[in-house]
Design a protein around this motif. Structure first.
Motif, mmCIF file in Angstrom:
data_model
loop_
_atom_site.group_PDB
_atom_site.id
_atom_site.type_symbol
_atom_site.label_atom_id
_atom_site.label_comp_id
_atom_site.label_asym_id
_atom_site.label_seq_id
_atom_site.Cartn_x
_atom_site.Cartn_y
_atom_site.Cartn_z
ATOM 1 N N LEU A 38 0.761 -1.258 -0.024
ATOM 2 C CA LEU A 38 -0.029 0.010 -0.244
ATOM 3 C C LEU A 38 0.666 1.291 0.024
ATOM 4 O O LEU A 38 0.226 2.218 -0.292
ATOM 5 C CB LEU A 38 -1.090 -0.008 1.172
ATOM 6 N N GLN A 39 2.435 1.114 0.320
ATOM 7 C CA GLN A 39 3.026 2.117 0.469
ATOM 8 C C GLN A 39 2.598 3.414 1.494
ATOM 9 O O GLN A 39 2.829 4.389 0.995
ATOM 10 C CB GLN A 39 3.347 2.740 -0.873
ATOM 11 N N GLN A 40 2.191 2.921 2.714
ATOM 12 C CA GLN A 40 1.442 3.819 3.799
ATOM 13 C C GLN A 40 1.733 3.047 4.958
ATOM 14 O O GLN A 40 1.771 1.703 5.062
ATOM 15 C CB GLN A 40 0.202 4.127 3.358
ATOM 16 N N GLY A 41 1.818 3.830 6.071
ATOM 17 C CA GLY A 41 1.829 3.401 7.304
ATOM 18 C C GLY A 41 0.491 2.994 7.855
ATOM 19 O O GLY A 41 -0.360 3.274 7.075
ATOM 20 N N LEU A 42 0.546 2.300 8.912
ATOM 21 C CA LEU A 42 -0.712 1.765 9.627
ATOM 22 C C LEU A 42 -1.559 2.770 9.886
ATOM 23 O O LEU A 42 -2.737 2.698 9.798
ATOM 24 C CB LEU A 42 -0.600 0.861 10.711
ATOM 25 N N VAL A 43 -1.000 4.103 10.296
ATOM 26 C CA VAL A 43 -1.886 5.312 10.710
ATOM 27 C C VAL A 43 -2.734 5.752 9.382
ATOM 28 O O VAL A 43 -3.587 6.198 9.257
ATOM 29 C CB VAL A 43 -1.087 6.298 11.371
ATOM 30 N N GLU A 44 -1.719 6.003 8.359
ATOM 31 C CA GLU A 44 -2.329 6.627 7.248
ATOM 32 C C GLU A 44 -3.409 5.558 6.544
ATOM 33 O O GLU A 44 -4.295 6.123 6.006
ATOM 34 C CB GLU A 44 -1.144 6.571 6.072
ATOM 35 N N VAL A 45 -3.158 4.440 6.456
ATOM 36 C CA VAL A 45 -4.146 3.440 6.155
ATOM 37 C C VAL A 45 -5.511 3.456 6.981
ATOM 38 O O VAL A 45 -6.835 3.597 6.407
ATOM 39 C CB VAL A 45 -3.815 1.850 6.164
ATOM 40 N N GLN A 46 -5.314 3.599 8.445
ATOM 41 C CA GLN A 46 -6.490 3.653 9.319
ATOM 42 C C GLN A 46 -7.153 5.098 9.152
ATOM 43 O O GLN A 46 -8.415 5.022 8.926
ATOM 44 C CB GLN A 46 -6.198 3.792 10.540
ATOM 45 N N VAL A 47 -6.401 6.211 8.724
ATOM 46 C CA VAL A 47 -7.212 7.449 8.293
ATOM 47 C C VAL A 47 -7.948 7.280 6.900
ATOM 48 O O VAL A 47 -8.986 7.827 6.944
ATOM 49 C CB VAL A 47 -6.028 8.559 8.245
ATOM 50 N N TYR A 48 -7.394 6.571 5.991
ATOM 51 C CA TYR A 48 -7.933 6.458 4.695
ATOM 52 C C TYR A 48 -9.317 5.711 5.121
ATOM 53 O O TYR A 48 -10.601 6.061 4.573
ATOM 54 C CB TYR A 48 -7.110 5.545 3.902
ATOM 55 N N TRP A 49 -9.432 4.713 5.849
ATOM 56 C CA TRP A 49 -10.501 3.824 6.112
ATOM 57 C C TRP A 49 -11.430 4.656 6.984
ATOM 58 O O TRP A 49 -12.827 4.397 6.779
ATOM 59 C CB TRP A 49 -10.221 2.786 6.703
ATOM 60 N N GLN A 50 -10.972 5.595 7.746
ATOM 61 C CA GLN A 50 -11.943 6.451 8.605
ATOM 62 C C GLN A 50 -12.870 7.451 7.551
ATOM 63 O O GLN A 50 -14.113 7.447 7.643
ATOM 64 C CB GLN A 50 -11.371 7.068 9.592
ATOM 65 N N ARG A 51 -12.115 7.664 6.324
ATOM 66 C CA ARG A 51 -12.868 8.708 5.499
ATOM 67 C C ARG A 51 -13.774 7.980 4.659
ATOM 68 O O ARG A 51 -14.895 8.497 4.239
ATOM 69 C CB ARG A 51 -11.567 9.376 4.766
#
Length: 153
Positions: A91-104
């Protein structure tokens, strides 16, 4: 090969690129430290998957396989070191960035992939669910009910 997926309208493009990559025999790419492998249900066709397609699948931007069947991604727990590596490598993202993506995305009605808490649960889900795709530790034994696919660029 770089692919930008903007939405469902681009799905035919994604499928065409995926099919072309399989036909062309794109070169396999090992993960950064080869700590995971991608597995699919045996009914999923192909032995390779482009990294861009895998990213689109796990961000739920590609809802169907090339044969039209539903893609069912399954994620590891956020506490899993395998998920951390997968997120960074694929995904070339950290876990926090992925979690923010999913929150949106959740706010728009799109739900994240199902989460399982162990490699064994991932293997069991993928083996029993047509269209399923997941990832497990590279040391996890794979039964006959799942198949490994190689990530290619």
């Amino acid at each position: 090969m770089e692919v930008s997926i903007l939405g469902r309208a681009q799905l035919p493009v994604l499928v065409s690129i995926f099919s072309a990559a399989l036909a062309a025999g794109a070169a396999p790419v090992a993960s950064a430290d080869a700590t995971f492998r991608v597995i699919v249900h045996p009914q999923v066709k192909g032995s390779q998957i482009p990294r861009a397609t895998l990213t689109s699948i796990f961000l739920k931007q590609a809802p169907r396989w090339s044969d039209g069947s539903t893609v069912l991604p399954v994620d590891q727990s956020v506490r899993s070191p395998v998920r951390k590596t997968f997120s960074a490598d694929v995904l070339q993202q950290g876990l926090v960035e992925v979690q923010v993506y999913w929150q949106r995305k959740i706010a728009t009605g799109l739900m994240p992939p199902l989460v399982k808490t162990s490699d064994e649960e991932i293997v069991s889900f993928v083996a029993s669910t047509p269209g399923a795709i997941g990832y497990v530790s590279s040391t996890t034994p794979l039964p006959d009910g799942v198949r490994e696919v190689v990530i290619v660029n």
